[in-house]
Design a protein around this motif. Structure first.
Motif, PDB file in Angstrom:
ATOM      1  N   SER A  71       0.884  -1.077   0.088  1.00 48.32           N
ATOM      2  CA  SER A  71       0.023  -0.020  -0.093  1.00 48.32           C
ATOM      3  C   SER A  71       0.919   1.098  -0.069  1.00 48.32           C
ATOM      4  O   SER A  71       0.615   2.205  -0.703  1.00 48.32           O
ATOM      5  CB  SER A  71      -0.805  -0.071   1.251  1.00 48.32           C
ATOM      6  OG  SER A  71      -1.742  -1.008   1.185  1.00 48.32           O
ATOM      7  N   ALA A  94      -2.403  -1.138  -4.224  1.00 48.75           N
ATOM      8  CA  ALA A  94      -3.030  -0.757  -3.025  1.00 48.75           C
ATOM      9  C   ALA A  94      -4.482  -1.517  -2.985  1.00 48.75           C
ATOM     10  O   ALA A  94      -4.612  -2.246  -1.818  1.00 48.75           O
ATOM     11  CB  ALA A  94      -3.729   0.480  -3.212  1.00 48.75           C
ATOM     12  N   ALA A 135      -4.381   0.544   3.377  1.00 51.98           N
ATOM     13  CA  ALA A 135      -4.561   0.137   1.940  1.00 51.98           C
ATOM     14  C   ALA A 135      -5.685   1.024   1.406  1.00 51.98           C
ATOM     15  O   ALA A 135      -5.893   1.328   0.331  1.00 51.98           O
ATOM     16  CB  ALA A 135      -5.035  -1.479   2.142  1.00 51.98           C
TER      17      ALA A 135
END
Length: 153
Positions: A71, A94, A135
């Motif tokens: 992420s 991500a 994330a």
């Protein structure tokens, strides 16, 4: 004897094989080898239902660290490459890798919790929640970059 009914003759009762019931001697098989099983059915003592490994296990936290790393890299790629490809790569890192690893952590952790020797630590939950938040922030940043690039086209 009456017609239609077979005659029944008494025979000598058959005795069980030596060592099969209550004897302390090992039972011998038809081939002459002895069996030292505890229950007479060929299983070893302690190797039945409920026999588990006694190795403690914990949550697979490495998956969460991988999720956070993917992420953060996704945020970096989306911000440092102001192109359509940079935004797309950042979003994939991500959304698919970051959130995917967090989801995979949940599945693997549930499997490990079935082990009676599972060790629970409260900080694992904190790291899991942080990985999901990072994330989601990375998804928003990458999607924003994609929207800005596509809006200029």
């Amino acid at each position: 004897m009456s017609a239609g009914f077979p005659s029944v003759t008494a025979s000598a009762p058959s005795s069980p094989a030596a060592g099969a019931f209550g004897s302390s001697e090992p039972a011998t098989s038809a081939f002459g080898s002895s069996s030292t099983s505890a229950d007479g059915f060929g299983s070893q003592p302690g190797a039945g239902f409920g026999a588990t490994a006694t190795t403690p296990t914990t949550a697979p936290v490495a998956l969460l660290y991988g999720s956070i790393a993917a992420s953060v890299v996704g945020i970096g790629v989306a911000l440092l490459l102001p192109t359509l490809v940079g935004g797309a790569i950042g979003w994939v890192l991500a959304a698919l890798v970051g959130l995917g690893l967090s989801t995979f952590f949940t599945v693997r952790n549930a499997q490990r919790q079935a082990n009676p020797w599972y060790l629970y630590y409260g900080w694992h939950t904190v790291v899991y929640r942080a990985s999901v938040v990072v994330a989601l922030v990375a998804v928003v940043v990458a999607a924003g970059r994609l929207a800005l690039v596509l809006g200029r086209m």
